[in-house]
Design a protein around this motif. Structure first.
Motif, PDB file in Angstrom:
ATOM      1  N   GLY A  84      62.981  90.887 106.244  1.00  0.00           N
ATOM      2  CA  GLY A  84      61.811  91.190 107.068  1.00  0.00           C
ATOM      3  C   GLY A  84      60.528  90.605 106.523  1.00  0.00           C
ATOM      4  N   LEU A  85      60.153  91.031 105.326  1.00  0.00           N
ATOM      5  CA  LEU A  85      58.850  90.666 104.782  1.00  0.00           C
ATOM      6  C   LEU A  85      58.782  89.202 104.371  1.00  0.00           C
ATOM      7  N   THR A  86      59.866  88.684 103.778  1.00  0.00           N
ATOM      8  CA  THR A  86      59.746  87.406 103.085  1.00  0.00           C
ATOM      9  C   THR A  86      60.425  86.219 103.765  1.00  0.00           C
ATOM     10  N   PHE A  87      61.709  86.327 104.126  1.00  0.00           N
ATOM     11  CA  PHE A  87      62.454  85.104 104.428  1.00  0.00           C
ATOM     12  C   PHE A  87      62.850  84.865 105.883  1.00  0.00           C
ATOM     13  N   ILE A  88      62.860  85.883 106.730  1.00  0.00           N
ATOM     14  CA  ILE A  88      63.245  85.643 108.128  1.00  0.00           C
ATOM     15  C   ILE A  88      62.115  86.043 109.076  1.00  0.00           C
ATOM     16  N   PHE A  89      61.816  87.340 109.136  1.00  0.00           N
ATOM     17  CA  PHE A  89      60.823  87.789 110.116  1.00  0.00           C
ATOM     18  C   PHE A  89      59.420  87.288 109.789  1.00  0.00           C
ATOM     19  N   GLY A 101      47.534  92.852 108.404  1.00  0.00           N
ATOM     20  CA  GLY A 101      48.518  93.918 108.610  1.00  0.00           C
ATOM     21  C   GLY A 101      48.940  94.544 107.295  1.00  0.00           C
ATOM     22  N   GLN A 102      49.193  93.693 106.300  1.00  0.00           N
ATOM     23  CA  GLN A 102      49.595  94.193 104.989  1.00  0.00           C
ATOM     24  C   GLN A 102      48.478  95.010 104.341  1.00  0.00           C
ATOM     25  N   THR A 103      47.242  94.591 104.535  1.00  0.00           N
ATOM     26  CA  THR A 103      46.092  95.291 103.972  1.00  0.00           C
ATOM     27  C   THR A 103      45.988  96.710 104.510  1.00  0.00           C
ATOM     28  N   ILE A 104      46.045  96.859 105.824  1.00  0.00           N
ATOM     29  CA  ILE A 104      45.899  98.171 106.451  1.00  0.00           C
ATOM     30  C   ILE A 104      47.052  99.089 106.068  1.00  0.00           C
ATOM     31  N   ALA A 105      48.283  98.561 106.102  1.00  0.00           N
ATOM     32  CA  ALA A 105      49.449  99.376 105.728  1.00  0.00           C
ATOM     33  C   ALA A 105      49.344  99.830 104.278  1.00  0.00           C
ATOM     34  N   GLY A 106      48.916  98.935 103.404  1.00  0.00           N
ATOM     35  CA  GLY A 106      48.768  99.288 101.993  1.00  0.00           C
ATOM     36  C   GLY A 106      47.756 100.391 101.776  1.00  0.00           C
ATOM     37  N   LEU A 107      46.640 100.333 102.483  1.00  0.00           N
ATOM     38  CA  LEU A 107      45.613 101.371 102.359  1.00  0.00           C
ATOM     39  C   LEU A 107      46.133 102.731 102.825  1.00  0.00           C
ATOM     40  N   LEU A 108      46.894 102.747 103.915  1.00  0.00           N
ATOM     41  CA  LEU A 108      47.450 104.010 104.412  1.00  0.00           C
ATOM     42  C   LEU A 108      48.439 104.610 103.417  1.00  0.00           C
ATOM     43  N   LEU A 113      51.375  93.864 118.864  1.00  0.00           N
ATOM     44  CA  LEU A 113      52.255  95.036 118.885  1.00  0.00           C
ATOM     45  C   LEU A 113      53.331  94.920 117.816  1.00  0.00           C
ATOM     46  N   MET A 114      53.955  93.741 117.698  1.00  0.00           N
ATOM     47  CA  MET A 114      55.018  93.549 116.713  1.00  0.00           C
ATOM     48  C   MET A 114      54.478  93.609 115.283  1.00  0.00           C
ATOM     49  N   LEU A 115      53.247  93.145 115.085  1.00  0.00           N
ATOM     50  CA  LEU A 115      52.616  93.256 113.769  1.00  0.00           C
ATOM     51  C   LEU A 115      52.451  94.730 113.390  1.00  0.00           C
ATOM     52  N   ILE A 116      51.990  95.530 114.342  1.00  0.00           N
ATOM     53  CA  ILE A 116      51.813  96.968 114.098  1.00  0.00           C
ATOM     54  C   ILE A 116      53.157  97.633 113.812  1.00  0.00           C
ATOM     55  N   ILE A 117      54.165  97.320 114.640  1.00  0.00           N
ATOM     56  CA  ILE A 117      55.492  97.917 114.461  1.00  0.00           C
ATOM     57  C   ILE A 117      56.072  97.557 113.097  1.00  0.00           C
ATOM     58  N   PHE A 118      55.923  96.291 112.705  1.00  0.00           N
ATOM     59  CA  PHE A 118      56.469  95.871 111.410  1.00  0.00           C
ATOM     60  C   PHE A 118      55.830  96.662 110.282  1.00  0.00           C
ATOM     61  N   TYR A 119      54.526  96.817 110.318  1.00  0.00           N
ATOM     62  CA  TYR A 119      53.859  97.472 109.195  1.00  0.00           C
ATOM     63  C   TYR A 119      53.947  98.999 109.247  1.00  0.00           C
ATOM     64  N   VAL A 120      54.248  99.572 110.411  1.00  0.00           N
ATOM     65  CA  VAL A 120      54.615 100.999 110.436  1.00  0.00           C
ATOM     66  C   VAL A 120      55.964 101.173 109.734  1.00  0.00           C
TER      67      VAL A 120
END
Length: 458
Positions: A25-30, A63-70, A118-125
């Motif tokens: 997900g995070l690194t090699f495909i998505f 996206g990574q920034t906001i998820a990390g803060l939460l 939407l997909m960015l939000i879903i991924f980081y949730v």
């Protein structure tokens, strides 16, 4: 007290079940697929190629920034609540459900980019759920053995997870993820009649991650239980908050723990940036396709599995601190290479037209990122155990998560800033080197044996 092997293997099953989210997900495909879709979308708005690449990378980092803060804001409180209630398993189960639902929905990222936000939000949730569950799983680690055993168990668990990442990546590349020619690594069309034109083979990565976790998390829930003898305290909001505040205050009187938490905050932030942007860098700077990035991922994950297992043995013999220091130096070297290399040249020295040298160099970088990153992850977990109050493990690992995510915005934000300022993806990586160096410096004041003895004495 002896811990059953089933409980240890059950605990390690979490790493095997959850690793595909990070590997696939995070690194090699998505992640790289998202970058390509986002770039094409921004090209359609009139941006030139370089500007579109930079905007794509900036969006992913936001996206990574906001998820990390939460995660940073919630982890310590959830940990304190779990310690007071004496229960971690219900939290792990809850976040597991969120994780499975969110990753399954990643199927919806179509090549036209119509669902990009939407997909960015879903991924980081899903990322939030995975990291939150991991905090509670890590809090079980101190109960699995003594300080020396915990280092080996942590390393073995992480290595087991990386093998899960390798296996899942093999399956995706061989049977599902398609190249620009519409075939998988085996040269066949994606299974189940998935449409290569709509990138359905690559998009299957979301449901695949969800199904993988759903199946392989079963041993964890079969063999790992909350300690029935755990001391239970009030779970009222005020009581939990009071416990957490008291712990936070005590951190400032514990020199070793404070330096470890702050130092690891910087080097883990830098490492997460390498993980998150490695595949994106390969797609945008080196023009790699999904399958080529996937092969890179397999090499990196195999290196991580082997090196992390070896680092666990070194951790058991020498302690976690030397392992962390060596690994961080390796990651600094990799970061310097990434900053200095493009498709055309390295540190200003041009490659021959059509040269595969940059590809070979980046494959070597992948081995180093996987191996050193795995060692950092496992030995940092082990070092945290040596600074953990026996009665407050979830809270302690909540603080570990807090410092791991409190500046989670920092690396992505700095990468975003440097990328926009320079208009160059490679130079955007410069802040990563500085973060590694700060973390390495602060490790000087960390006691290699932790400070639990001092805590007990006080």
């Amino acid at each position: 007290m002896a811990v059953s092997k089933k409980r240890i293997w059950g605990w390690m099953a979490f790493d095997w079940a959850s690793q595909p989210f990070y590997t696939l997900g995070l690194t090699f495909i998505f992640g790289p697929y998202f970058a390509v879709v986002a770039t094409e979308y921004f090209l359609g708005t009139g941006l030139d190629r370089e500007a579109a690449n930079a905007q794509s990378q900036a969006m992913w980092s936001a996206g990574q920034t906001i998820a990390g803060l939460l995660i940073a804001l919630t982890a310590p409180f959830l940990g304190a609540f779990a310690d007071n209630s004496g229960r971690k398993m219900p939290w792990i189960a809850f976040f597991s459900v969120v994780y499975v639902v969110m990753t399954f929905m990643l199927w919806g990222l179509t090549p036209d980019g119509s669902s990009l936000i939407l997909m960015l939000i879903i991924f980081y949730v899903g990322f939030f759920a995975a990291e939150s569950a991991l905090n509670f799983v890590n809090a079980i680690l101190p109960s699995l053995g003594n300080d020396q055993e915990v280092g080996r168990i942590s390393g073995s668990g992480a290595a087991f997870g990386y093998w899960g990442g390798v296996t899942s990546l093999f399956i995706m590349l061989l049977l599902f993820a398609e190249s620009d020619e519409g075939v998988t690594l085996l040269g066949i069309a994606p299974l189940f009649g998935l449409d290569p034109e709509m990138r359905e083979g690559t998009r299957f990565v979301g449901p695949f991650i969800a199904l993988w976790y759903f199946i392989f998390i079963i041993p964890f829930f079969m063999f790992v239980r909350d300690d029935p003898k755990a001391e239970k305290k009030s779970t009222k909001l005020g009581a939990v908050w009071g416990e957490l505040v008291e712990t936070l205050r005590s951190v400032f009187h514990r020199k070793s723990l404070l330096n470890f938490l702050v130092g690891s905050m910087f080097y883990r932030d830098a490492l997460n940036a390498l993980y998150a942007f490695g595949g994106v860098y390969a797609a945008l700077v080196l023009d790699w396709q999904t399958i080529q990035i996937g092969v890179f991922g397999i090499i990196a994950a195999i290196a991580a599995a082997i090196t992390t297992w070896l680092s666990g043995i070194c951790d058991q013999r020498y302690g976690p601190k030397p392992v962390i220091r060596v690994a961080v130096w390796v990651l600094i070297g990799v970061s310097i290479v990434i900053v200095g290399m493009s498709r055309e040249a390295m540190f200003g020295i041009p490659f021959a037209d059509g040269s595969t040298t940059p590809d070979i160099i980046f494959y070597i970088c992948g081995v180093c990122i996987g191996g050193a990153g795995g060692a950092v992850y496992a030995s940092s977990r082990s070092m945290m155990v040596r600074h953990t109050h026996p009665d407050r493990p979830a809270e302690a690992f909540g603080l570990f998560a807090l410092t791991g995510k409190a500046t989670a915005f920092l690396a992505p934000a700095l990468i975003t800033l440097f990328t926009i300022m320079t208009g160059n993806n490679q130079l955007g990586f410069l802040p990563v080197i500085f973060l590694f160096l700060i973390g390495l410096l602060l490790l000087r004041w960390v006691n290699k044996d932790g400070d639990r003895a001092e805590w007990s004495a006080s």
